[in-house]
Enzyme design. Structure first.
Site, PDB file in Angstrom:
ATOM      1  N   ARG A 192      -1.906  -5.849  -8.731  1.00  0.00           N
ATOM      2  CA  ARG A 192      -0.770  -6.712  -8.389  1.00  0.00           C
ATOM      3  C   ARG A 192      -0.550  -7.805  -9.413  1.00  0.00           C
ATOM      4  NH1 ARG A 192      -3.032  -8.485  -2.907  1.00  0.00           N
ATOM      5  NH2 ARG A 192      -4.836  -8.293  -4.246  1.00  0.00           N
ATOM      6  N   LYS A 228     -16.083  -8.314   3.400  1.00  0.00           N
ATOM      7  CA  LYS A 228     -15.197  -8.687   4.517  1.00  0.00           C
ATOM      8  C   LYS A 228     -15.885  -8.457   5.853  1.00  0.00           C
ATOM      9  CE  LYS A 228     -11.014  -7.783   1.907  1.00  0.00           C
ATOM     10  NZ  LYS A 228      -9.889  -6.864   1.675  1.00  0.00           N
ATOM     11  N   HIS A 270       0.839  -1.206   0.000  1.00  0.00           N
ATOM     12  CA  HIS A 270       0.000   0.000   0.000  1.00  0.00           C
ATOM     13  C   HIS A 270       0.871   1.253   0.000  1.00  0.00           C
ATOM     14  CE1 HIS A 270      -2.929  -2.843   2.149  1.00  0.00           C
ATOM     15  NE2 HIS A 270      -3.453  -2.613   0.957  1.00  0.00           N
ATOM     16  N   SER A 309      -3.047  -7.950   2.828  1.00  0.00           N
ATOM     17  CA  SER A 309      -3.248  -7.761   4.266  1.00  0.00           C
ATOM     18  C   SER A 309      -3.576  -9.087   4.946  1.00  0.00           C
ATOM     19  CB  SER A 309      -4.375  -6.762   4.518  1.00  0.00           C
ATOM     20  OG  SER A 309      -4.044  -5.525   3.957  1.00  0.00           O
TER      21      SER A 309
HETATM   22  N1  COA Z   1      -0.046  -4.052  -2.202  1.00  0.00           N
HETATM   23  C1  COA Z   1      -0.332  -4.954  -1.259  1.00  0.00           C
HETATM   24  N2  COA Z   1      -1.562  -5.412  -1.015  1.00  0.00           N
HETATM   25  C2  COA Z   1      -2.543  -4.918  -1.754  1.00  0.00           C
HETATM   26  C3  COA Z   1      -2.337  -3.983  -2.757  1.00  0.00           C
HETATM   27  C4  COA Z   1      -1.018  -3.533  -2.968  1.00  0.00           C
HETATM   28  N3  COA Z   1      -0.724  -2.654  -3.907  1.00  0.00           N
HETATM   29  N4  COA Z   1      -3.507  -3.696  -3.327  1.00  0.00           N
HETATM   30  C5  COA Z   1      -4.408  -4.442  -2.711  1.00  0.00           C
HETATM   31  N5  COA Z   1      -3.835  -5.171  -1.758  1.00  0.00           N
HETATM   32  C6  COA Z   1      -4.474  -6.155  -0.882  1.00  0.00           C
HETATM   33  C7  COA Z   1      -5.311  -5.559   0.204  1.00  0.00           C
HETATM   34  O1  COA Z   1      -4.581  -5.406   1.399  1.00  0.00           O
HETATM   35  C8  COA Z   1      -6.396  -6.579   0.365  1.00  0.00           C
HETATM   36  O2  COA Z   1      -5.938  -7.616   1.186  1.00  0.00           O
HETATM   37  P1  COA Z   1      -6.933  -8.609   1.916  1.00  0.00           P
HETATM   38  O3  COA Z   1      -8.057  -8.955   0.974  1.00  0.00           O
HETATM   39  O4  COA Z   1      -6.064  -9.749   2.179  1.00  0.00           O
HETATM   40  O5  COA Z   1      -7.419  -7.886   3.129  1.00  0.00           O
HETATM   41  C9  COA Z   1      -6.564  -7.180  -1.012  1.00  0.00           C
HETATM   42  O6  COA Z   1      -5.356  -6.917  -1.674  1.00  0.00           O
HETATM   43  C10 COA Z   1      -7.688  -6.606  -1.770  1.00  0.00           C
HETATM   44  O7  COA Z   1      -7.476  -5.223  -1.799  1.00  0.00           O
HETATM   45  P2  COA Z   1      -8.494  -4.230  -2.414  1.00  0.00           P
HETATM   46  O8  COA Z   1      -8.933  -4.754  -3.731  1.00  0.00           O
HETATM   47  O9  COA Z   1      -7.920  -2.862  -2.332  1.00  0.00           O
HETATM   48  O10 COA Z   1      -9.717  -4.402  -1.465  1.00  0.00           O
HETATM   49  P3  COA Z   1      -9.944  -3.662  -0.194  1.00  0.00           P
HETATM   50  O11 COA Z   1     -10.808  -4.498   0.657  1.00  0.00           O
HETATM   51  O12 COA Z   1      -8.674  -3.200   0.420  1.00  0.00           O
HETATM   52  O13 COA Z   1     -10.752  -2.376  -0.744  1.00  0.00           O
HETATM   53  C11 COA Z   1     -12.735  -1.166  -1.286  1.00  0.00           C
HETATM   54  C12 COA Z   1     -11.971  -2.476  -1.423  1.00  0.00           C
HETATM   55  C13 COA Z   1     -12.863  -0.797   0.205  1.00  0.00           C
HETATM   56  C14 COA Z   1     -12.005  -0.063  -2.016  1.00  0.00           C
HETATM   57  C15 COA Z   1     -14.132  -1.372  -1.932  1.00  0.00           C
HETATM   58  O14 COA Z   1     -14.761  -2.460  -1.289  1.00  0.00           O
HETATM   59  C16 COA Z   1     -15.002  -0.132  -1.821  1.00  0.00           C
HETATM   60  O15 COA Z   1     -14.933   0.741  -2.653  1.00  0.00           O
HETATM   61  N6  COA Z   1     -15.820  -0.053  -0.763  1.00  0.00           N
HETATM   62  C17 COA Z   1     -16.715   1.072  -0.544  1.00  0.00           C
HETATM   63  C18 COA Z   1     -18.153   0.670  -0.826  1.00  0.00           C
HETATM   64  C19 COA Z   1     -18.411   0.661  -2.302  1.00  0.00           C
HETATM   65  O16 COA Z   1     -18.346   1.659  -2.975  1.00  0.00           O
HETATM   66  N7  COA Z   1     -18.744  -0.531  -2.811  1.00  0.00           N
HETATM   67  C20 COA Z   1     -19.036  -0.725  -4.221  1.00  0.00           C
HETATM   68  C21 COA Z   1     -17.802  -1.071  -4.979  1.00  0.00           C
HETATM   69  S1  COA Z   1     -18.201  -1.367  -6.666  1.00  0.00           S
END
Ligand code: COA
Length: 171
Positions: A91, A41, A17, A129
């Site tokens: 990724r 989640k 991140h 994560s």
């Molecule tokens: N380096 C390391 N890890 C990374 C990464 C990077 N560059 N990018 C993503 N990851 C990891 C994250 O830590 C996460 O790990 P985990 O699933 O083991 O906890 C995983 O990859 C998925 O990450 P990401 O795709 O960013 O999901 P997220 O849960 O962190 O974020 C939101 C998703 C919160 C942005 C999305 O659910 C959202 O927009 N929520 C708001 C509500 C909404 O609008 N919903 C409709 C969406 S269409």
């Protein structure tokens, strides 16, 4: 002024991140890292407040990076900004389908939402994560995955974890 919105659950923030934040901060005038809820989640390891605090400490040296939290939709959140661009890290090809869907849904909900992808740096393509949370349960050292303050915070969550013997021996 273009504002990059970097949304995620950040439970906890990792070097992956931080790589995206650092690179976005070099491209955009302003970067807002927003701790959001991923509907898929359950309650996380860290509270939203704890994630915000960790991110604030980790980014305190970046003048143009701010940390925020929001419970609603990303498509709504971006309305608080004049020229928002959602930044996401890619990724691997496995991230693409989900990211493509999210970017498309967000665009349908709010036609002003543009999404830009930064390709994750090589050394972090394996990182997530949940990998870090899992390692935390076993007391494994995590210095190549997360900064020290995050490792310390994870240790506090798992005070009784015992480090695997071979990893202790190689320290
Ligand atoms: N380096 C390391 N890890 C990374 C990464 C990077 N560059 N990018 C993503 N990851 C990891 C994250 O830590 C996460 O790990 P985990 O699933 O083991 O906890 C995983 O990859 C998925 O990450 P990401 O795709 O960013 O999901 P997220 O849960 O962190 O974020 C939101 C998703 C919160 C942005 C999305 O659910 C959202 O927009 N929520 C708001 C509500 C909404 O609008 N919903 C409709 C969406 S269409």
């Amino acid at each position: 002024m273009t504002t990059a919105i970097y949304p995620g659950s950040f439970d906890p923030p990792t070097f992956g991140h931080l790589d995206i934040i650092k690179r976005a901060a070099a491209i955009f005038d302003r970067v807002v890292v927003c701790v959001m809820k991923n509907g898929g989640k359950e309650n996380g390891l860290f509270s939203v407040k704890e994630r915000v605090c960790l991110l604030e400490e980790l980014t305190c040296n970046y003048q143009n990076v701010e940390i925020d939290e929001y419970e609603g939709l990303l498509a709504e959140y971006v309305k608080f900004f004049q020229k928002p661009v959602v930044v996401r890290g890619l990724r691997a090809i496995t991230d693409f389908e989900y990211e493509f869907q999210m970017a498309t849904v967000n665009k349908k909900l709010n036609s002003n939402v543009e999404t830009m992808f930064l390709v994750a740096s090589n050394e972090y393509t394996f990182l997530s994560s949940s990998v870090v949370r899992e390692l935390g349960k076993y007391g494994t050292r995590m210095s190549c995955f997360v900064p020290q303050i995050v490792e310390d915070a994870i240790r506090e969550k798992f005070p009784n974890s015992i480090p695997p013997l071979h990893l202790v021996a190689s320290e």
